[in-house]
Write a protein that holds these residues in place. Sequence first.
Motif, PDB file in Angstrom:
ATOM      1  N   ALA A  19      34.726  33.866 -19.677  1.00 22.11           N
ATOM      2  CA  ALA A  19      35.656  33.336 -18.676  1.00 22.11           C
ATOM      3  C   ALA A  19      35.557  34.102 -17.366  1.00 22.11           C
ATOM      4  O   ALA A  19      35.069  35.230 -17.313  1.00 22.11           O
ATOM      5  N   VAL A  20      36.044  33.456 -16.320  1.00 20.19           N
ATOM      6  CA  VAL A  20      36.222  34.082 -15.007  1.00 20.19           C
ATOM      7  C   VAL A  20      37.716  34.320 -14.821  1.00 20.19           C
ATOM      8  O   VAL A  20      38.528  33.463 -15.146  1.00 20.19           O
ATOM      9  N   ILE A  21      38.083  35.482 -14.307  1.00 21.47           N
ATOM     10  CA  ILE A  21      39.497  35.799 -14.069  1.00 21.47           C
ATOM     11  C   ILE A  21      39.755  35.829 -12.565  1.00 21.47           C
ATOM     12  O   ILE A  21      39.045  36.509 -11.812  1.00 21.47           O
ATOM     13  N   ILE A  22      40.775  35.066 -12.167  1.00 17.99           N
ATOM     14  CA  ILE A  22      41.173  34.964 -10.760  1.00 17.99           C
ATOM     15  C   ILE A  22      42.461  35.752 -10.554  1.00 17.99           C
ATOM     16  O   ILE A  22      43.446  35.543 -11.277  1.00 17.99           O
ATOM     17  N   ARG A  23      42.455  36.643  -9.583  1.00 12.36           N
ATOM     18  CA  ARG A  23      43.673  37.375  -9.210  1.00 12.36           C
ATOM     19  C   ARG A  23      43.904  37.183  -7.719  1.00 12.36           C
ATOM     20  O   ARG A  23      43.020  37.462  -6.910  1.00 12.36           O
ATOM     21  N   ASP A  24      45.084  36.687  -7.373  1.00 10.79           N
ATOM     22  CA  ASP A  24      45.380  36.347  -5.983  1.00 10.79           C
ATOM     23  C   ASP A  24      44.325  35.343  -5.501  1.00 10.79           C
ATOM     24  O   ASP A  24      44.266  34.248  -5.978  1.00 10.79           O
ATOM     25  N   GLN A  25      43.484  35.737  -4.576  1.00 11.81           N
ATOM     26  CA  GLN A  25      42.455  34.825  -4.067  1.00 11.81           C
ATOM     27  C   GLN A  25      41.069  35.419  -4.242  1.00 11.81           C
ATOM     28  O   GLN A  25      40.189  35.219  -3.415  1.00 11.81           O
ATOM     29  N   GLU A  26      40.888  36.148  -5.345  1.00 10.90           N
ATOM     30  CA  GLU A  26      39.611  36.777  -5.622  1.00 10.90           C
ATOM     31  C   GLU A  26      39.126  36.456  -7.034  1.00 10.90           C
ATOM     32  O   GLU A  26      39.945  36.304  -7.956  1.00 10.90           O
ATOM     33  N   VAL A  27      37.826  36.365  -7.170  1.00  6.00           N
ATOM     34  CA  VAL A  27      37.218  36.314  -8.498  1.00  6.00           C
ATOM     35  C   VAL A  27      37.054  37.765  -8.934  1.00  6.00           C
ATOM     36  O   VAL A  27      36.165  38.471  -8.460  1.00  6.00           O
ATOM     37  N   VAL A  28      37.936  38.226  -9.813  1.00  6.82           N
ATOM     38  CA  VAL A  28      37.963  39.641 -10.186  1.00  6.82           C
ATOM     39  C   VAL A  28      36.824  39.986 -11.132  1.00  6.82           C
ATOM     40  O   VAL A  28      36.093  40.947 -10.921  1.00  6.82           O
ATOM     41  N   SER A  29      36.687  39.200 -12.206  1.00  6.80           N
ATOM     42  CA  SER A  29      35.701  39.510 -13.239  1.00  6.80           C
ATOM     43  C   SER A  29      35.092  38.234 -13.787  1.00  6.80           C
ATOM     44  O   SER A  29      35.700  37.157 -13.731  1.00  6.80           O
ATOM     45  N   ALA A  30      33.914  38.372 -14.332  1.00  7.36           N
ATOM     46  CA  ALA A  30      33.229  37.260 -14.999  1.00  7.36           C
ATOM     47  C   ALA A  30      32.724  37.748 -16.356  1.00  7.36           C
ATOM     48  O   ALA A  30      32.707  38.943 -16.635  1.00  7.36           O
TER      49      ALA A  30
END
Length: 277
Positions: free
Chosen positions: A174-185
């Motif tokens: 999965a990809v994790i979105i925090r605020d308006q950033e792609v934090v991790s993949a």
Amino acid sequence: MFDSIQWLIGIIKSIRINDIIDILIVATIIYYLLKFIIGTRGWQILIGLFILLSIWLVAKILHLPTIEWIFDNLWSIGIFILIVVFQPEIRRGLAKLGERGLFRYSLISKKKAIDEIIRAATFLAERKIGALIVFERNIDLENYTEGCVKLNAEISLELLISIFIPQTPLHDGAVIIRDQEVVSARCFLPLTINPNIPKNIGTRHRAGIGISEETDAVALIVSEERGEISLAVDGKLFRDLDPLTLRKKLIEVLEIEKPDFIGKLKNKLFGKKKWKK
């Protein structure tokens, strides 16, 4: 009664504009501190500290000398204990403050970020390319980013598509979105153990439902078999969403457009719109 009113009026008259500004600044700092800590490991530690404080107060009231002595000596080094215990949260908070500033606006608006994600999801769905995108809300997903590939990149259509294209290093997980950033993949999430989930639901959907059960995160899932887009919210799966419905749902659950007073009153009187599962 009259004296009480006069006393209250006297207090109100004694309030200066400096006092109001002082209270507002302190309230804002406390709000952002609580908002930053709630949902993290630090929040659980803070609750534990309040429990210890309650025990100390009870010991004071009941005059328990041994417990009083222990806590009196503990508080003397309390500031150093707090720095050690909250060290990860303090470091992360200062890093965020340094990167973005307290009131700095992001480079792109939240709605534009949502539109980029929906465009990417639609592109992938049309080509039956599987994807799992998780939106962090109040509960920190830091525990689920361990072992993932850190990106901390601005959300864009091209980035999301390139991540989930098959045979690429990051397409699994999965990809994790925090605020308006792609934090991790390439993050691997817990699977739901709900026995009522239909048998034809695959691993990607079960992971999306699982993270929405264990946290308040929202998961967007693109099926590689059916080419449909689904949304997992609070352990519930909303399937086969068109782009317009998906956008409305994301704006609602992520509280991008918080309702004004009239909107809140309308929601209370008539209830929120029910979404088809």
